[in-house]
Design a protein around this motif. Structure first.
Motif, PDB file in Angstrom:
ATOM      1  N   LEU A  88       0.816  -1.239   0.101  1.00 32.44           N
ATOM      2  CA  LEU A  88       0.065   0.078  -0.036  1.00 32.44           C
ATOM      3  C   LEU A  88       0.839   1.249   0.221  1.00 32.44           C
ATOM      4  CD1 LEU A  88      -2.823  -0.977   2.409  1.00 32.44           C
ATOM      5  CD2 LEU A  88      -2.906  -0.509  -0.011  1.00 32.44           C
ATOM      6  N   SER A  89       2.016   1.294   0.865  1.00 29.00           N
ATOM      7  CA  SER A  89       2.767   2.426   0.922  1.00 29.00           C
ATOM      8  C   SER A  89       3.487   2.602  -0.457  1.00 29.00           C
ATOM      9  CB  SER A  89       3.813   2.372   1.915  1.00 29.00           C
ATOM     10  OG  SER A  89       4.712   1.403   1.662  1.00 29.00           O
ATOM     11  N   SER A  90       3.692   1.681  -1.553  1.00 36.79           N
ATOM     12  CA  SER A  90       4.215   1.850  -2.577  1.00 36.79           C
ATOM     13  C   SER A  90       3.486   2.502  -3.736  1.00 36.79           C
ATOM     14  CB  SER A  90       4.857   0.512  -3.211  1.00 36.79           C
ATOM     15  OG  SER A  90       3.684  -0.304  -3.484  1.00 36.79           O
ATOM     16  N   ILE A  91       2.014   2.654  -3.472  1.00 40.59           N
ATOM     17  CA  ILE A  91       1.192   3.202  -4.525  1.00 40.59           C
ATOM     18  C   ILE A  91       1.414   4.605  -4.492  1.00 40.59           C
ATOM     19  CG2 ILE A  91      -1.392   3.778  -4.741  1.00 40.59           C
ATOM     20  CD1 ILE A  91      -2.020   0.980  -3.192  1.00 40.59           C
ATOM     21  N   PRO A  92       1.660   5.029  -5.853  1.00 39.88           N
ATOM     22  CA  PRO A  92       1.884   6.581  -5.906  1.00 39.88           C
ATOM     23  C   PRO A  92       0.453   7.087  -5.883  1.00 39.88           C
ATOM     24  CG  PRO A  92       2.139   5.373  -8.232  1.00 39.88           C
ATOM     25  CD  PRO A  92       1.700   4.191  -6.967  1.00 39.88           C
ATOM     26  N   THR A  93       0.837   8.438  -5.084  1.00 42.33           N
ATOM     27  CA  THR A  93      -0.320   9.087  -4.560  1.00 42.33           C
ATOM     28  C   THR A  93      -0.305  10.706  -5.252  1.00 42.33           C
ATOM     29  OG1 THR A  93       0.737   9.805  -2.415  1.00 42.33           O
ATOM     30  CG2 THR A  93      -0.861   7.975  -2.527  1.00 42.33           C
ATOM     31  N   ASP A  94      -1.104  11.592  -5.287  1.00 44.75           N
ATOM     32  CA  ASP A  94      -1.030  12.894  -5.517  1.00 44.75           C
ATOM     33  C   ASP A  94      -0.231  13.714  -4.530  1.00 44.75           C
ATOM     34  OD1 ASP A  94      -2.466  12.401  -7.789  1.00 44.75           O
ATOM     35  OD2 ASP A  94      -4.104  13.003  -6.944  1.00 44.75           O
ATOM     36  N   LYS A  95       0.438  14.834  -4.742  1.00 42.10           N
ATOM     37  CA  LYS A  95       1.207  15.502  -3.630  1.00 42.10           C
ATOM     38  C   LYS A  95       0.352  16.134  -2.645  1.00 42.10           C
ATOM     39  CE  LYS A  95       4.907  17.431  -6.270  1.00 42.10           C
ATOM     40  NZ  LYS A  95       5.955  18.448  -6.781  1.00 42.10           N
ATOM     41  N   GLY A  96       0.652  15.995  -1.544  1.00 45.40           N
ATOM     42  CA  GLY A  96       0.051  16.336  -0.233  1.00 45.40           C
ATOM     43  C   GLY A  96      -0.956  15.124   0.360  1.00 45.40           C
ATOM     44  N   LYS A  97      -1.173  14.160  -0.442  1.00 50.39           N
ATOM     45  CA  LYS A  97      -1.949  13.027   0.213  1.00 50.39           C
ATOM     46  C   LYS A  97      -0.933  11.982   0.546  1.00 50.39           C
ATOM     47  CE  LYS A  97      -5.896  13.693  -2.809  1.00 50.39           C
ATOM     48  NZ  LYS A  97      -6.950  13.136  -3.567  1.00 50.39           N
ATOM     49  N   SER A  98      -1.491  11.119   1.533  1.00 47.39           N
ATOM     50  CA  SER A  98      -0.764  10.078   2.075  1.00 47.39           C
ATOM     51  C   SER A  98      -1.330   8.986   1.340  1.00 47.39           C
ATOM     52  CB  SER A  98      -0.903  10.117   3.532  1.00 47.39           C
ATOM     53  OG  SER A  98      -2.111   9.843   3.948  1.00 47.39           O
ATOM     54  N   SER A  99      -0.307   7.766   1.354  1.00 47.17           N
ATOM     55  CA  SER A  99      -0.523   6.602   0.910  1.00 47.17           C
ATOM     56  C   SER A  99      -1.668   5.878   1.687  1.00 47.17           C
ATOM     57  CB  SER A  99       0.793   5.571   0.610  1.00 47.17           C
ATOM     58  OG  SER A  99       1.133   5.307   1.972  1.00 47.17           O
ATOM     59  N   PRO A 100      -2.450   4.968   1.169  1.00 47.82           N
ATOM     60  CA  PRO A 100      -3.331   4.397   1.986  1.00 47.82           C
ATOM     61  C   PRO A 100      -2.800   3.418   3.126  1.00 47.82           C
ATOM     62  CG  PRO A 100      -3.605   3.498  -0.234  1.00 47.82           C
ATOM     63  CD  PRO A 100      -2.483   4.523  -0.145  1.00 47.82           C
ATOM     64  N   LYS A 101      -3.406   3.190   4.285  1.00 51.76           N
ATOM     65  CA  LYS A 101      -2.788   2.483   5.338  1.00 51.76           C
ATOM     66  C   LYS A 101      -3.544   1.135   5.507  1.00 51.76           C
ATOM     67  CE  LYS A 101      -0.141   5.877   6.653  1.00 51.76           C
ATOM     68  NZ  LYS A 101       1.172   5.591   6.043  1.00 51.76           N
ATOM     69  N   TYR A 102      -2.805   0.151   5.865  1.00 49.97           N
ATOM     70  CA  TYR A 102      -3.405  -1.132   6.240  1.00 49.97           C
ATOM     71  C   TYR A 102      -3.937  -1.073   7.816  1.00 49.97           C
ATOM     72  CZ  TYR A 102      -3.790  -6.071   7.049  1.00 49.97           C
ATOM     73  OH  TYR A 102      -4.199  -7.349   7.502  1.00 49.97           O
ATOM     74  N   ARG A 103      -4.985  -1.417   7.809  1.00 46.65           N
ATOM     75  CA  ARG A 103      -5.653  -1.367   9.212  1.00 46.65           C
ATOM     76  C   ARG A 103      -5.503  -2.635  10.124  1.00 46.65           C
ATOM     77  NH1 ARG A 103      -5.393   3.632   9.283  1.00 46.65           N
ATOM     78  NH2 ARG A 103      -6.791   5.073   7.910  1.00 46.65           N
ATOM     79  N   GLY A 104      -4.788  -3.599   9.573  1.00 50.42           N
ATOM     80  CA  GLY A 104      -4.722  -4.884  10.237  1.00 50.42           C
ATOM     81  C   GLY A 104      -4.439  -4.913  11.336  1.00 50.42           C
ATOM     82  N   LYS A 105      -4.745  -5.967  12.338  1.00 52.40           N
ATOM     83  CA  LYS A 105      -4.100  -5.976  13.691  1.00 52.40           C
ATOM     84  C   LYS A 105      -3.431  -7.226  13.845  1.00 52.40           C
ATOM     85  CE  LYS A 105      -8.325  -4.282  16.010  1.00 52.40           C
ATOM     86  NZ  LYS A 105      -9.227  -4.549  17.086  1.00 52.40           N
ATOM     87  N   PRO A 106      -2.508  -7.245  14.746  1.00 53.81           N
ATOM     88  CA  PRO A 106      -1.800  -8.729  14.921  1.00 53.81           C
ATOM     89  C   PRO A 106      -2.606  -9.684  15.382  1.00 53.81           C
ATOM     90  CG  PRO A 106      -0.626  -6.844  15.922  1.00 53.81           C
ATOM     91  CD  PRO A 106      -1.813  -6.211  15.669  1.00 53.81           C
ATOM     92  N   TYR A 107      -2.468 -11.047  15.169  1.00 51.36           N
ATOM     93  CA  TYR A 107      -3.271 -11.999  15.498  1.00 51.36           C
ATOM     94  C   TYR A 107      -3.249 -11.987  17.090  1.00 51.36           C
ATOM     95  CZ  TYR A 107      -5.663 -16.412  15.405  1.00 51.36           C
ATOM     96  OH  TYR A 107      -6.368 -17.328  15.510  1.00 51.36           O
ATOM     97  N   ALA A 108      -4.365 -12.204  17.552  1.00 48.57           N
ATOM     98  CA  ALA A 108      -4.511 -12.386  19.331  1.00 48.57           C
ATOM     99  C   ALA A 108      -3.719 -13.624  19.654  1.00 48.57           C
ATOM    100  CB  ALA A 108      -5.942 -12.688  19.469  1.00 48.57           C
ATOM    101  N   ARG A 109      -3.004 -13.331  20.777  1.00 50.49           N
ATOM    102  CA  ARG A 109      -2.366 -14.443  21.603  1.00 50.49           C
ATOM    103  C   ARG A 109      -2.798 -14.525  22.693  1.00 50.49           C
ATOM    104  NH1 ARG A 109       0.179 -12.345  17.002  1.00 50.49           N
ATOM    105  NH2 ARG A 109       2.214 -13.311  16.640  1.00 50.49           N
TER     106      ARG A 109
END
Length: 119
Positions: free
Chosen positions: A63-84
């Protein structure tokens, strides 16, 4: 003996699919996060948990490698670590980490520590 049955048993499935028991369980739900039972957290689940977490890292990298327009941030992955599983060992580690952090704060800011102790 019934409580010792694995969570993937026919008995557990029958209990969780009973509408009356389901209502009671939902009413008693505290909203806490799921943690797998320690008795079922074997080597396979440890490995699968690590794979799950690393795949989340890969997804974030993609997701961070996706090119974006100036001033915009790349999309974030909202996943959580697996529960322990939760154990007393984990609770003590957290407590000791907090105490060590507080000790550092007290050491670097003794005037703040004195103010907190007096209040």
């Amino acid at each position: 003996m019934i409580d010792g049955l694995p969570s993937a048993s026919r008995f557990q499935a029958a209990i969780l699919n009973d509408p009356e028991i389901a209502r009671i369980l939902v009413e008693q739900d505290t909203g806490g996060e799921y943690a797998p039972p320690l008795e079922e957290y074997d080597a396979k689940l440890v490995a699968l948990s690590a794979i799950h977490d690393r795949l989340g890292d890969v997804a974030q990298a993609v997701l961070s490698s996706i090119p974006t327009d100036k001033g915009k941030s790349s999309p974030k992955y909202r996943g959580k670590p697996y529960a322990r599983p939760h154990t007393a060992v984990g609770d003590i580690r957290e407590q000791m980490a907090r105490e060590a952090g507080q000790m550092l704060i007290n050491w670097f800011t003794p005037h703040a520590a004195e103010h907190v102790a007096a209040g």
